[in-house]
Design a protein around this motif. Structure first.
Motif, PDB file in Angstrom:
ATOM      1  N   LEU A   1       0.765  -1.163  -0.099  1.00  0.00           N
ATOM      2  CA  LEU A   1      -0.075   0.004   0.012  1.00  0.00           C
ATOM      3  C   LEU A   1       0.889   1.304   0.066  1.00  0.00           C
ATOM      4  O   LEU A   1       0.489   2.301  -0.743  1.00  0.00           O
ATOM      5  CB  LEU A   1      -0.917   0.014   1.329  1.00  0.00           C
ATOM      6  CG  LEU A   1      -2.185  -0.919   1.089  1.00  0.00           C
ATOM      7  CD1 LEU A   1      -2.787  -0.917   2.728  1.00  0.00           C
ATOM      8  CD2 LEU A   1      -3.306  -0.311  -0.040  1.00  0.00           C
ATOM      9  N   MET A   2       2.035   1.181   0.552  1.00  0.00           N
ATOM     10  CA  MET A   2       2.782   2.417   0.687  1.00  0.00           C
ATOM     11  C   MET A   2       3.621   2.532  -0.714  1.00  0.00           C
ATOM     12  O   MET A   2       3.704   3.728  -1.095  1.00  0.00           O
ATOM     13  CB  MET A   2       4.101   2.363   1.819  1.00  0.00           C
ATOM     14  CG  MET A   2       4.977   3.253   1.858  1.00  0.00           C
ATOM     15  SD  MET A   2       6.049   3.088   3.059  1.00  0.00           S
ATOM     16  CE  MET A   2       7.034   1.652   2.847  1.00  0.00           C
ATOM     17  N   ASN A   3       3.847   1.563  -1.373  1.00  0.00           N
ATOM     18  CA  ASN A   3       4.285   1.416  -2.520  1.00  0.00           C
ATOM     19  C   ASN A   3       3.367   2.186  -3.627  1.00  0.00           C
ATOM     20  O   ASN A   3       3.861   3.024  -4.588  1.00  0.00           O
ATOM     21  CB  ASN A   3       5.022   0.290  -3.315  1.00  0.00           C
ATOM     22  CG  ASN A   3       6.131  -0.206  -2.182  1.00  0.00           C
ATOM     23  OD1 ASN A   3       7.056   0.511  -1.873  1.00  0.00           O
ATOM     24  ND2 ASN A   3       6.602  -1.507  -2.369  1.00  0.00           N
ATOM     25  N   LEU A   4       2.095   1.807  -3.411  1.00  0.00           N
ATOM     26  CA  LEU A   4       1.084   2.396  -4.263  1.00  0.00           C
ATOM     27  C   LEU A   4       0.808   3.944  -4.015  1.00  0.00           C
ATOM     28  O   LEU A   4       0.067   4.706  -4.823  1.00  0.00           O
ATOM     29  CB  LEU A   4      -0.086   1.512  -4.307  1.00  0.00           C
ATOM     30  CG  LEU A   4      -0.149   0.064  -4.796  1.00  0.00           C
ATOM     31  CD1 LEU A   4      -1.218  -0.925  -4.348  1.00  0.00           C
ATOM     32  CD2 LEU A   4      -0.072   0.275  -6.408  1.00  0.00           C
ATOM     33  N   GLY A   5       0.898   4.233  -2.775  1.00  0.00           N
ATOM     34  CA  GLY A   5       0.662   5.513  -2.449  1.00  0.00           C
ATOM     35  C   GLY A   5      -0.856   5.706  -2.072  1.00  0.00           C
ATOM     36  O   GLY A   5      -1.307   6.825  -2.314  1.00  0.00           O
ATOM     37  N   LEU A   6      -1.314   4.413  -1.308  1.00  0.00           N
ATOM     38  CA  LEU A   6      -2.815   4.490  -1.357  1.00  0.00           C
ATOM     39  C   LEU A   6      -3.049   4.139   0.099  1.00  0.00           C
ATOM     40  O   LEU A   6      -2.305   3.800   0.949  1.00  0.00           O
ATOM     41  CB  LEU A   6      -3.534   3.370  -2.346  1.00  0.00           C
ATOM     42  CG  LEU A   6      -3.319   3.838  -3.807  1.00  0.00           C
ATOM     43  CD1 LEU A   6      -3.834   2.532  -4.537  1.00  0.00           C
ATOM     44  CD2 LEU A   6      -3.976   5.044  -4.290  1.00  0.00           C
ATOM     45  N   ALA A   7      -4.318   4.180   0.377  1.00  0.00           N
ATOM     46  CA  ALA A   7      -4.829   3.949   1.630  1.00  0.00           C
ATOM     47  C   ALA A   7      -5.792   2.497   1.494  1.00  0.00           C
ATOM     48  O   ALA A   7      -6.093   2.468   0.252  1.00  0.00           O
ATOM     49  CB  ALA A   7      -5.382   5.129   2.583  1.00  0.00           C
ATOM     50  N   GLU A   8      -6.220   2.130   2.494  1.00  0.00           N
ATOM     51  CA  GLU A   8      -7.183   0.832   2.287  1.00  0.00           C
ATOM     52  C   GLU A   8      -8.293   1.370   1.812  1.00  0.00           C
ATOM     53  O   GLU A   8      -8.864   2.339   2.359  1.00  0.00           O
ATOM     54  CB  GLU A   8      -7.182  -0.008   3.822  1.00  0.00           C
ATOM     55  CG  GLU A   8      -8.113  -1.341   3.596  1.00  0.00           C
ATOM     56  CD  GLU A   8      -8.103  -2.038   4.919  1.00  0.00           C
ATOM     57  OE1 GLU A   8      -8.544  -3.094   4.962  1.00  0.00           O
ATOM     58  OE2 GLU A   8      -7.700  -1.489   5.989  1.00  0.00           O
ATOM     59  N   GLY A   9      -8.937   0.417   0.916  1.00  0.00           N
ATOM     60  CA  GLY A   9     -10.276   0.921   0.318  1.00  0.00           C
ATOM     61  C   GLY A   9     -10.264   1.530  -0.951  1.00  0.00           C
ATOM     62  O   GLY A   9     -11.142   1.747  -1.594  1.00  0.00           O
ATOM     63  N   ALA A  10      -8.899   1.951  -1.344  1.00  0.00           N
ATOM     64  CA  ALA A  10      -8.675   2.678  -2.626  1.00  0.00           C
ATOM     65  C   ALA A  10      -8.800   1.568  -3.719  1.00  0.00           C
ATOM     66  O   ALA A  10      -8.840   0.522  -3.647  1.00  0.00           O
ATOM     67  CB  ALA A  10      -7.451   3.425  -2.599  1.00  0.00           C
TER      68      ALA A  10
END
Length: 733
Positions: A71-80
């Protein structure tokens, strides 16, 4: 390239955590034309790559399960929303890594490559050092990787993240045995596989002068035995054959790191007039298998083609022939060593500081079937070693080498060499402006002791004493006497126990209410005894991986044996050795207790090692640990009485100016229920109270102490005290 948009959810499985694995519903895998463990490209705020595996039955179809690093590598939070698509992975020719200072300083590039084996990544990705040991195609030695990383970084290695700074080629890549892995700050990359047309790597030769056998203080008997074996095999082969023995010799030299195993082999080889061919096993093991096999064979060819008597020295052989999950190269290496031992007028000597970690096939009859062990030097041996090392150095009249040797427990030859070098540097700095008659003084050697850490303690949590001794501990006369008899006497006066025909106690359990000075006592004990202390909290040895906790216990006691005389301090021992059969952790605690009992009272007795456990819940400790021969002495540390509280308050206020209206004896008498920690906290809070009134305050008054008592309340629990008193009464020794 087809792509499917899914919703990101954090994976509930600890098995996949931080391993570069995402879980997809089987129907999604089919829709993307993927097989389990194929690579996928994930698109969010940025692009990353991962391995895709099938999610558990019943998982939602429109969800992709990932861990926090992904998730950090994607730059996103859960649910995105995340775009998922197949991706082509290339074999990396070169990978440049960025990481923390401790990782750059301690983790070798070869270990990095092993930690990255089985993973896919791209430039800019953060990657954990946890081995990829869930995919069926993983080829890395996960157990060895964990051991190396734990040794290099410590218990926090599982939280360490590195960043992929650059790759060749660009895009999604995976490491291969020939991949060059290096740190971005210029750390040395691991050797890559040599091209077919490249010339063979040179065989390593000893770069330092050969030490005469007469200077092998403490190892002369071992050197004499090795010399006899070599002379017999080289000079009288017919005699051996007539007596039914083959004149072939393979010898394992074992002993702690830095004790002088390779030095002894070089000295004996030179003494008998044989030619030495030396090869470092770690440098061979770091190569690609084909290049490693060629490097080993080149060394053997050189040894077999030389004239006269030859000795092939292979140092740190456990790295080339590991006992756990030996690589295919191990079979090739064993065949090559077997052929070398079968050659006339050629002996093979291998060294190891971890003989228990060597592939057992190496020690089969006909291979390396003889063993010599070098032990730790005692006080007298260390004195003689210092005398040899400093014989050409100008010494001042105040130098007492016996005193320095006594203050260097656990030091091996390499440590003493570093000690002498550090003392010489200190003396040189002192004589910079006056070079007429430079000499090494006693103080130079004492100062060097403070800066040189023995090899045996380089990967251990060493307890900081802060200059404390038992004389600094007020009151507690009976407690101090019990600790002195149980811990210090066996290490300082072993001859007395031998003379009286009794075995010294193995260990002691220190128990009492929280905050009453158990750890303080251990620090004072370490400062009084001039011994190495390995301190570990019980919970730090617990690991969810099967066998890892038991291995950590074995390695702890191995380090203690190599640092002897040593004290192993197990804080919160109730967490490490709870009563067996009452835990719900799949039997991990029970196996750890068994491993601890084996180390304390097993087939191989501990020598010059005492174990001290501390707890405030002694009733939770497994009773088997408290039997004779284990933690057989139980020492109760009671809460401080009025007299002890007075001494604690005076010690805590040593650097705090108190007003004339402060009555320490009366205050101590009025602090019933306060622990030692509470008393120290009271002085600290009173000083802060004075500062709150005025930052220019110059002293602490009785009013400040009265106000501080409203914030610092007694922490001793009457019910717990009663329980501990009852336990102490029923377990008096």
């Amino acid at each position: 390239m087809s792509s499917i948009t899914l919703t990101a959810r954090v994976s509930p499985s600890a098995k996949d955590a931080r391993r570069g694995v995402v879980r997809l519903h089987p129907e999604v895998l089919d829709a993307l034309g993927l097989r389990p463990w194929n690579a996928v490209q994930l698109t969010g705020a940025r692009v990353t790559v991962a391995l895709a595996a099938a999610a558990a039955v019943g998982s939602p179809t429109g969800v992709v399960l990932l861990d926090d690093v992904a998730l950090m590598n994607l730059g996103l939070a859960e649910g995105a929303e995340v775009g998922v698509a197949p991706v082509q992975v290339s074999a990396a020719q070169r990978v440049v890594i960025a990481g923390s200072r401790i990782a750059r300083a301690t983790v070798a590039p070869e270990t990095l490559r092993l930690a990255l084996t089985g993973k896919v990544f791209g430039t800019g990705d953060s990657v954990s050092l946890l081995p990829q040991d869930v995919a069926p195609t993983t080829t890395g030695n996960a157990v060895e990787v964990r051991r190396k990383l734990s040794t290099a970084i410590g218990m926090t290695w599982t939280n360490e993240l590195i960043t992929i700074a650059a790759t060749e080629p660009a895009g999604a890549v995976a490491v291969r045995p020939s991949t060059v892995v290096e740190w971005r700050d210029g750390g040395s990359p691991e050797p890559a596989a040599a091209p077919v047309a490249a010339p063979p790597a040179p065989v390593e030769q000893p770069s330092e002068p050969v030490v005469p056998v007469a200077d092998l203080v403490g190892s002369r008997d071992t050197a004499k035995r090795l010399g006899e074996w070599l002379r017999l095999a080289f000079d009288q082969p017919d005699l051996l054959r007539r007596l039914g023995a083959e004149p072939h010799l393979g010898v394992l030299l074992s002993g702690p790191s830095g004790v002088g195993k390779a030095t002894l082999a070089r000295a004996v080889t030179a003494d008998i007039g044989a030619e030495l061919v030396e090869l470092s096993a770690p440098s061979v093991a770091a190569l690609e298998p084909g290049a490693a096999a060629k490097r080993l064979q080149d060394a053997i060819n050189r040894a077999t083609s030389a004239q006269g008597n030859r000795v092939l020295l292979l140092t740190d052989v456990e790295s080339l022939l590991p006992g756990t999950e030996p690589p295919p190269l191990a079979t090739v290496a064993l065949d090559a060593i077997r052929a070398a031992i079968g050659s006339d007028r050629l002996a093979v000597v291998v060294t190891s500081s971890q003989p228990q970690s060597i592939d057992p096939r190496l020690r089969e009859p006909g291979l390396v079937d003889r063993e010599l062990t070098l032990g730790l030097p005692d006080d007298a041996t260390r004195t003689d070693l210092l005398r040899v090392l400093l014989r050409n150095a100008p010494l001042a009249d105040d130098v007492q080498l016996a005193e320095i040797a006594e203050r260097a427990p656990g030091f091996v030859v390499a440590d003493l060499v570093a000690l002498c070098r550090e003392a010489a540097v200190g003396a040189a700095l002192r004589h910079r402006d006056d070079t007429a008659d430079p000499r090494i003084r006693q103080q130079d050697l004492v100062d060097a002791l403070a800066s040189v850490r023995p090899i045996s303690m380089s990967t251990s949590d060493n307890l900081q004493t802060g200059g404390l001794t038992l004389d600094d501990v007020g009151d507690m006369t009976e407690v101090k006497q019990s600790l002195t008899e149980t811990v210090l006497w066996p290490l300082q006066y072993p001859d007395s126990f031998t003379r009286l025909g009794v075995a010294p106690p193995r260990g002691v359990l220190l128990y009492g209410p929280p905050g009453c000075g158990k750890t303080f006592l251990v620090r004072a004990l370490a400062g009084s005894g001039r011994l190495n202390v390995l301190a570990v909290k019980g919970a730090e040895l617990m690991d969810k991986w099967v066998g890892e906790s038991e291995r950590a216990v074995r390695e702890l006691f191995l380090r203690a044996a190599n640092a002897a005389p040593a004290l192993v301090f197990l804080d919160e021992v109730d967490a490490l050795a709870p009563r067996r059969g009452q835990s719900s952790d799949s039997g991990v605690a029970d196996r750890v207790v068994a491993a601890l009992l084996t180390e304390l009272d097993g087939v191989e007795p501990m020598r010059d090692v005492v174990v001290l456990g501390a707890t405030n819940r002694p009733e939770l400790v497994d009773p088997a640990l408290l039997r004779p021969g284990r933690l057989e002495r139980l020492v109760y540390v009671p809460p401080p009485d009025a007299e002890a509280r007075e001494a604690i308050l005076r010690a805590a206020a040593r650097n705090t100016p108190l007003a004339s209206d402060v009555d320490i004896p009366a205050l101590a008498a009025d602090l019933d229920g306060y622990s030692a920690a509470d008393c120290a906290a009271l002085i600290r809070e009173a000083a802060l109270t004075a500062m709150r009134e005025s930052l220019a305050a110059a002293e602490v008054s009785a009013t400040h102490l009265t106000t501080a008592r409203q914030a610092v309340r007694p922490s001793l629990d009457p019910a717990q005290l009663a329980s501990l008193e009852s336990y102490a009464h029923s377990h008096r020794t």
